[in-house]
Design a protein around this motif. Sequence first.
Motif, PDB file in Angstrom:
ATOM      1  N   ARG A  55      31.704  33.755  26.806  1.00 54.35           N
ATOM      2  CA  ARG A  55      31.346  35.039  26.115  1.00 54.35           C
ATOM      3  C   ARG A  55      32.184  36.164  26.828  1.00 54.35           C
ATOM      4  NH1 ARG A  55      30.882  37.199  20.995  1.00 54.35           N
ATOM      5  NH2 ARG A  55      30.886  39.375  21.505  1.00 54.35           N
ATOM      6  N   ARG A  56      32.936  36.689  26.154  1.00 52.99           N
ATOM      7  CA  ARG A  56      33.615  37.795  26.911  1.00 52.99           C
ATOM      8  C   ARG A  56      33.023  39.184  26.276  1.00 52.99           C
ATOM      9  NH1 ARG A  56      39.839  39.398  25.314  1.00 52.99           N
ATOM     10  NH2 ARG A  56      38.919  39.765  23.551  1.00 52.99           N
ATOM     11  N   ALA A  57      32.841  40.215  27.136  1.00 51.23           N
ATOM     12  CA  ALA A  57      32.417  41.417  26.841  1.00 51.23           C
ATOM     13  C   ALA A  57      33.112  42.598  27.482  1.00 51.23           C
ATOM     14  CB  ALA A  57      30.905  41.712  27.333  1.00 51.23           C
ATOM     15  N   ASN A 116      38.696  50.037  32.321  1.00 56.72           N
ATOM     16  CA  ASN A 116      38.362  49.382  31.150  1.00 56.72           C
ATOM     17  C   ASN A 116      38.016  47.720  31.786  1.00 56.72           C
ATOM     18  OD1 ASN A 116      38.369  51.381  29.313  1.00 56.72           O
ATOM     19  ND2 ASN A 116      40.504  51.168  29.278  1.00 56.72           N
ATOM     20  N   TYR A 117      36.870  47.428  31.956  1.00 53.16           N
ATOM     21  CA  TYR A 117      36.399  46.157  32.548  1.00 53.16           C
ATOM     22  C   TYR A 117      36.322  44.971  31.339  1.00 53.16           C
ATOM     23  CZ  TYR A 117      34.996  48.501  36.809  1.00 53.16           C
ATOM     24  OH  TYR A 117      35.094  49.286  37.915  1.00 53.16           O
ATOM     25  N   GLU A 118      36.548  44.088  31.763  1.00 53.64           N
ATOM     26  CA  GLU A 118      36.295  42.717  30.811  1.00 53.64           C
ATOM     27  C   GLU A 118      35.360  41.652  31.600  1.00 53.64           C
ATOM     28  OE1 GLU A 118      40.319  42.136  28.044  1.00 53.64           O
ATOM     29  OE2 GLU A 118      39.416  40.436  29.134  1.00 53.64           O
ATOM     30  N   LEU A 119      34.261  41.414  31.081  1.00 49.59           N
ATOM     31  CA  LEU A 119      33.397  40.596  31.832  1.00 49.59           C
ATOM     32  C   LEU A 119      33.334  39.075  31.073  1.00 49.59           C
ATOM     33  CD1 LEU A 119      31.015  40.376  34.002  1.00 49.59           C
ATOM     34  CD2 LEU A 119      29.613  40.994  31.819  1.00 49.59           C
ATOM     35  N   GLU A 120      33.604  38.093  31.605  1.00 51.52           N
ATOM     36  CA  GLU A 120      33.516  36.817  31.060  1.00 51.52           C
ATOM     37  C   GLU A 120      32.149  36.071  31.766  1.00 51.52           C
ATOM     38  OE1 GLU A 120      38.103  36.202  29.670  1.00 51.52           O
ATOM     39  OE2 GLU A 120      37.208  34.579  31.113  1.00 51.52           O
ATOM     40  N   LEU A 174      34.919  38.948  36.167  1.00 48.07           N
ATOM     41  CA  LEU A 174      35.105  40.576  35.972  1.00 48.07           C
ATOM     42  C   LEU A 174      36.502  40.866  36.325  1.00 48.07           C
ATOM     43  CD1 LEU A 174      33.602  42.921  35.131  1.00 48.07           C
ATOM     44  CD2 LEU A 174      33.527  43.633  37.724  1.00 48.07           C
ATOM     45  N   ARG A 175      37.121  41.120  35.219  1.00 50.87           N
ATOM     46  CA  ARG A 175      38.646  41.618  35.124  1.00 50.87           C
ATOM     47  C   ARG A 175      38.597  43.037  35.297  1.00 50.87           C
ATOM     48  NH1 ARG A 175      43.276  39.163  33.533  1.00 50.87           N
ATOM     49  NH2 ARG A 175      41.914  37.320  32.606  1.00 50.87           N
ATOM     50  N   GLU A 176      39.088  43.691  36.446  1.00 51.61           N
ATOM     51  CA  GLU A 176      38.984  45.211  36.664  1.00 51.61           C
ATOM     52  C   GLU A 176      40.573  45.806  35.965  1.00 51.61           C
ATOM     53  OE1 GLU A 176      37.212  47.654  39.952  1.00 51.61           O
ATOM     54  OE2 GLU A 176      39.067  47.033  40.626  1.00 51.61           O
TER      55      GLU A 176
END
Length: 136
Positions: free
Chosen positions: A7-9, A43-47, A123-125
């Motif tokens: 799940r991505r957030a 704007n972070y993306e968390l998977e 975590l995509r920073e």
Amino acid sequence: MTVYVTRRARFSAAHRLSHPDFSNEKNLEVFGGCSNPNGHGHNYELEVTVAGEPDPLTGYVIDLKKLKALIEEHILAYVDHKNLNIDVEFLSGINPTAENIAVACWHQLLPHIQGGRLHSVRLRETENNVIEYRGE
Ligand code: NI
């Protein structure tokens, strides 16, 4: 059989990377623009990936609606639109690098994952920088 469910957030937050024993100059040398004294945002993306065997009745490893709700309740509610150096209890005293944020997010989620097992937190920073933690 192991199936991996992700799940991505997304969240937006400010931070400043620094070591308290370093001067501003030394922090700038080590942490670059991420050490701007007054902070900056990402704007972070968390998977979040959960691994397991699909349940014979539901066909789910984990209900993605439940995983979405767990991420919102235990991570996003604390970090979205916040200053990670100041506002977030589970990051208190931690230099908020993407590495340290990913590890902290793992520990926020781990006690709440049921059905499958927590496999990884990514975590995509920035567009090109991604950190992954697998609990080891
Ligand atoms: Ni930064």
